[in-house]
Design a protein around this motif. Sequence first.
Motif, PDB file in Angstrom:
ATOM      1  N   LEU A 155      42.641   1.033  24.515  1.00 13.18           N
ATOM      2  CA  LEU A 155      43.172   2.259  23.904  1.00 13.18           C
ATOM      3  C   LEU A 155      42.958   2.235  22.390  1.00 13.18           C
ATOM      4  CD1 LEU A 155      44.836   4.872  24.052  1.00 13.18           C
ATOM      5  CD2 LEU A 155      46.899   3.455  23.843  1.00 13.18           C
ATOM      6  N   PHE A 156      43.139   1.082  21.814  1.00 14.74           N
ATOM      7  CA  PHE A 156      42.937   0.958  20.361  1.00 14.74           C
ATOM      8  C   PHE A 156      41.489   1.281  19.986  1.00 14.74           C
ATOM      9  CE2 PHE A 156      42.550  -1.755  16.472  1.00 14.74           C
ATOM     10  CZ  PHE A 156      43.522  -1.124  15.722  1.00 14.74           C
ATOM     11  N   ALA A 157      40.551   0.804  20.799  1.00 21.57           N
ATOM     12  CA  ALA A 157      39.138   1.038  20.493  1.00 21.57           C
ATOM     13  C   ALA A 157      38.717   2.467  20.782  1.00 21.57           C
ATOM     14  CB  ALA A 157      38.279   0.066  21.304  1.00 21.57           C
ATOM     15  N   THR A 158      39.455   3.138  21.644  1.00 19.57           N
ATOM     16  CA  THR A 158      39.090   4.511  22.007  1.00 19.57           C
ATOM     17  C   THR A 158      39.148   5.447  20.800  1.00 19.57           C
ATOM     18  OG1 THR A 158      40.064   4.046  24.169  1.00 19.57           O
ATOM     19  CG2 THR A 158      39.591   6.326  23.675  1.00 19.57           C
ATOM     20  N   GLN A 159      39.873   5.059  19.781  1.00 16.37           N
ATOM     21  CA  GLN A 159      39.977   5.918  18.599  1.00 16.37           C
ATOM     22  C   GLN A 159      38.643   6.123  17.906  1.00 16.37           C
ATOM     23  OE1 GLN A 159      43.584   4.841  16.149  1.00 16.37           O
ATOM     24  NE2 GLN A 159      43.406   3.009  17.423  1.00 16.37           N
ATOM     25  N   TRP A 160      37.750   5.176  18.050  1.00 19.33           N
ATOM     26  CA  TRP A 160      36.530   5.247  17.252  1.00 19.33           C
ATOM     27  C   TRP A 160      35.246   5.386  18.073  1.00 19.33           C
ATOM     28  CZ3 TRP A 160      40.277   1.406  16.229  1.00 19.33           C
ATOM     29  CH2 TRP A 160      41.021   1.621  15.068  1.00 19.33           C
ATOM     30  N   CYS A 161      35.344   5.114  19.352  1.00 18.03           N
ATOM     31  CA  CYS A 161      34.114   5.178  20.140  1.00 18.03           C
ATOM     32  C   CYS A 161      34.417   5.646  21.556  1.00 18.03           C
ATOM     33  CB  CYS A 161      33.426   3.822  20.181  1.00 18.03           C
ATOM     34  SG  CYS A 161      34.315   2.563  21.120  1.00 18.03           S
ATOM     35  N   HIS A 162      33.382   5.974  22.264  1.00 16.42           N
ATOM     36  CA  HIS A 162      33.537   6.420  23.642  1.00 16.42           C
ATOM     37  C   HIS A 162      33.174   5.320  24.628  1.00 16.42           C
ATOM     38  CE1 HIS A 162      34.435  10.739  23.001  1.00 16.42           C
ATOM     39  NE2 HIS A 162      33.859  10.490  21.834  1.00 16.42           N
ATOM     40  N   TRP A 163      32.947   4.164  24.151  1.00 12.08           N
ATOM     41  CA  TRP A 163      32.693   3.013  25.025  1.00 12.08           C
ATOM     42  C   TRP A 163      33.652   1.893  24.626  1.00 12.08           C
ATOM     43  CZ3 TRP A 163      29.646   4.011  29.013  1.00 12.08           C
ATOM     44  CH2 TRP A 163      28.705   5.039  28.897  1.00 12.08           C
ATOM     45  N   PRO A 164      34.938   2.120  24.787  1.00  9.64           N
ATOM     46  CA  PRO A 164      35.907   1.109  24.305  1.00  9.64           C
ATOM     47  C   PRO A 164      35.820  -0.214  25.053  1.00  9.64           C
ATOM     48  CG  PRO A 164      37.012   2.780  25.613  1.00  9.64           C
ATOM     49  CD  PRO A 164      35.603   3.252  25.439  1.00  9.64           C
ATOM     50  N   ASP A 165      35.424  -0.141  26.303  1.00 10.39           N
ATOM     51  CA  ASP A 165      35.316  -1.408  27.049  1.00 10.39           C
ATOM     52  C   ASP A 165      34.291  -2.341  26.407  1.00 10.39           C
ATOM     53  OD1 ASP A 165      37.049  -0.920  29.530  1.00 10.39           O
ATOM     54  OD2 ASP A 165      35.806   0.882  29.407  1.00 10.39           O
ATOM     55  N   ASP A 166      33.204  -1.745  25.940  1.00  5.61           N
ATOM     56  CA  ASP A 166      32.192  -2.578  25.291  1.00  5.61           C
ATOM     57  C   ASP A 166      32.729  -3.201  24.002  1.00  5.61           C
ATOM     58  OD1 ASP A 166      30.578  -1.832  27.326  1.00  5.61           O
ATOM     59  OD2 ASP A 166      29.355  -0.435  26.162  1.00  5.61           O
ATOM     60  N   ALA A 167      33.493  -2.424  23.270  1.00  6.25           N
ATOM     61  CA  ALA A 167      34.040  -2.960  22.021  1.00  6.25           C
ATOM     62  C   ALA A 167      34.997  -4.112  22.291  1.00  6.25           C
ATOM     63  CB  ALA A 167      34.747  -1.846  21.252  1.00  6.25           C
ATOM     64  N   VAL A 168      35.864  -3.940  23.279  1.00 11.33           N
ATOM     65  CA  VAL A 168      36.820  -5.003  23.612  1.00 11.33           C
ATOM     66  C   VAL A 168      36.084  -6.230  24.143  1.00 11.33           C
ATOM     67  CG1 VAL A 168      38.785  -5.593  25.071  1.00 11.33           C
ATOM     68  CG2 VAL A 168      38.635  -3.334  24.041  1.00 11.33           C
ATOM     69  N   GLN A 169      35.099  -5.977  24.972  1.00 10.93           N
ATOM     70  CA  GLN A 169      34.325  -7.106  25.518  1.00 10.93           C
ATOM     71  C   GLN A 169      33.660  -7.907  24.404  1.00 10.93           C
ATOM     72  OE1 GLN A 169      31.428  -5.997  28.530  1.00 10.93           O
ATOM     73  NE2 GLN A 169      29.956  -7.430  27.610  1.00 10.93           N
ATOM     74  N   GLU A 170      33.051  -7.218  23.468  1.00 14.10           N
ATOM     75  CA  GLU A 170      32.392  -7.926  22.362  1.00 14.10           C
ATOM     76  C   GLU A 170      33.402  -8.673  21.505  1.00 14.10           C
ATOM     77  OE1 GLU A 170      29.895  -5.363  20.148  1.00 14.10           O
ATOM     78  OE2 GLU A 170      28.689  -4.751  21.879  1.00 14.10           O
ATOM     79  N   ALA A 171      34.568  -8.094  21.330  1.00 14.46           N
ATOM     80  CA  ALA A 171      35.587  -8.790  20.536  1.00 14.46           C
ATOM     81  C   ALA A 171      36.035 -10.072  21.231  1.00 14.46           C
ATOM     82  CB  ALA A 171      36.773  -7.869  20.293  1.00 14.46           C
ATOM     83  N   PHE A 172      36.223 -10.003  22.517  1.00 13.94           N
ATOM     84  CA  PHE A 172      36.635 -11.209  23.253  1.00 13.94           C
ATOM     85  C   PHE A 172      35.532 -12.270  23.237  1.00 13.94           C
ATOM     86  CE2 PHE A 172      40.265  -8.945  25.070  1.00 13.94           C
ATOM     87  CZ  PHE A 172      41.180  -9.965  25.189  1.00 13.94           C
ATOM     88  N   ILE A 173      34.310 -11.828  23.358  1.00  9.18           N
ATOM     89  CA  ILE A 173      33.205 -12.802  23.325  1.00  9.18           C
ATOM     90  C   ILE A 173      33.125 -13.461  21.951  1.00  9.18           C
ATOM     91  CG2 ILE A 173      30.695 -12.952  23.343  1.00  9.18           C
ATOM     92  CD1 ILE A 173      30.695 -11.034  25.684  1.00  9.18           C
ATOM     93  N   ASP A 174      33.381 -12.674  20.929  1.00 11.27           N
ATOM     94  CA  ASP A 174      33.416 -13.286  19.595  1.00 11.27           C
ATOM     95  C   ASP A 174      34.550 -14.294  19.491  1.00 11.27           C
ATOM     96  OD1 ASP A 174      31.263 -11.856  18.869  1.00 11.27           O
ATOM     97  OD2 ASP A 174      32.266 -10.518  17.453  1.00 11.27           O
ATOM     98  N   LEU A 175      35.661 -13.990  20.148  1.00 12.94           N
ATOM     99  CA  LEU A 175      36.771 -14.940  20.115  1.00 12.94           C
ATOM    100  C   LEU A 175      36.425 -16.230  20.865  1.00 12.94           C
ATOM    101  CD1 LEU A 175      39.726 -15.436  19.283  1.00 12.94           C
ATOM    102  CD2 LEU A 175      40.420 -14.447  21.478  1.00 12.94           C
ATOM    103  N   VAL A 176      35.648 -16.100  21.913  1.00 11.78           N
ATOM    104  CA  VAL A 176      35.223 -17.300  22.640  1.00 11.78           C
ATOM    105  C   VAL A 176      34.371 -18.189  21.744  1.00 11.78           C
ATOM    106  CG1 VAL A 176      33.806 -18.117  24.553  1.00 11.78           C
ATOM    107  CG2 VAL A 176      35.360 -16.193  24.892  1.00 11.78           C
ATOM    108  N   ASP A 177      33.520 -17.569  20.952  1.00 10.18           N
ATOM    109  CA  ASP A 177      32.568 -18.339  20.149  1.00 10.18           C
ATOM    110  C   ASP A 177      33.075 -18.647  18.747  1.00 10.18           C
ATOM    111  OD1 ASP A 177      30.796 -18.282  22.249  1.00 10.18           O
ATOM    112  OD2 ASP A 177      29.862 -16.419  21.599  1.00 10.18           O
ATOM    113  N   VAL A 178      34.257 -18.209  18.421  1.00  8.76           N
ATOM    114  CA  VAL A 178      34.725 -18.402  17.049  1.00  8.76           C
ATOM    115  C   VAL A 178      34.845 -19.903  16.770  1.00  8.76           C
ATOM    116  CG1 VAL A 178      37.195 -18.340  17.594  1.00  8.76           C
ATOM    117  CG2 VAL A 178      36.399 -17.566  15.372  1.00  8.76           C
ATOM    118  N   PRO A 179      34.311 -20.387  15.648  1.00  7.58           N
ATOM    119  CA  PRO A 179      34.344 -21.836  15.393  1.00  7.58           C
ATOM    120  C   PRO A 179      35.750 -22.361  15.118  1.00  7.58           C
ATOM    121  CG  PRO A 179      33.397 -20.672  13.522  1.00  7.58           C
ATOM    122  CD  PRO A 179      33.567 -19.655  14.601  1.00  7.58           C
TER     123      PRO A 179
END
Lengths: 189, 163
Positions: B19-43
């Motif tokens: 819902l937070f990502a829906t404010q800025w884009c129409h593909w919020p699932d992709d935004a959340v997915q990329e954020a989580f993947i970045d969290l997986v790889d965060v050093p």
Amino acid sequence: MPPINEFENDLKRSTPRPLSDDARAAVEARLLDAESARPRGEPRAAPSHAALIGIWASGFAIGAAAMLILAPWLGSPPEPSTPSAPIAGPRVPERDFPIAAATEEPPSDRLIAVPVAREFGRRHAGDREVLTVGRYPSVLRNHRSIPPGRRGPPADHNEAAPRNTVPSPSGSAEQMTRRELMDELLDEA
Amino acid sequence: MRRQQIHDLLESEGAALRLFATQWCHWPDDAVQEAFIDLVDVPVWPDNPRAWLYAATRNKAKNLGRAERRRATRQQRVAEHAQDAWFSDSHRSPVIDQRELQTALEQLDPDERQIVVARVWGEMKLEELADLVSCSTSAVHRRYHAAIAKLRRQLEVENATDQ
């Protein structure tokens, strides 16, 4: 109008749409890949400042200890008893010297000063070396470094026989001096 | 340990982040997915991974929204994603209509909207919101209450119009 907390609760009852299954699956797959690449699971924490300071201090201590151990070998060499090479000049093989040194005690008139290694272009003012002559007089006699007035065969101080000798009138091979010859003639008269 | 933590965050914060990502884009699932993947790889694991996820999701959603704007006009995107609703179809709120709520949220100022969404559905604290929008806690508190008041007025107007 309901209080704001009640309105917030009404808002929270509106459930956001869930994350798609594809996105969840992608995150899960990425998690599995990361775990397979990182067997231990937990990443190593960044070293703290205290740890960095400790590492630095231990390295410094090790270096200081190594310097103390190696100090005897790292020091400057002792000063040589002879002058260093630039002062004395390069060593020249003995055969290149015009006159070689003698081990025997030379007479004083055979002591001459010869410029050393003139052939090698190292003429220095006052740089002369006194060499004794005794073993190679022929070299000394003909060497161009010897002043002309001093050239020639050296006096033979080792002669056992006196210089003013005449053959014996008796025909013997014995040599006698003139004084001995006059005494003998007077005795016969 | 990290995997379990990310998995819990995915379960607890996935919907709110979407819902937070829906404010800025129409593909919020992709935004959340990329954020989580970045969290997986965060050093270096962040001190507050939830707040970190909200900030990362916002940045991802903004980038996706800019890419969407480059690809097509808004009308075309609406036609393509007509069912891009912000809230689920399960009506758990008898008081507020979810379509009206979405319309009211869309009319808020973007900064106010992200504060309201992160506060109401993300349950973020005021201090975390202050870090998220880069302002003081008191300013966040003031803007949040102003946005809530604006949202209430908007929903009352829509309800009155419907009646």
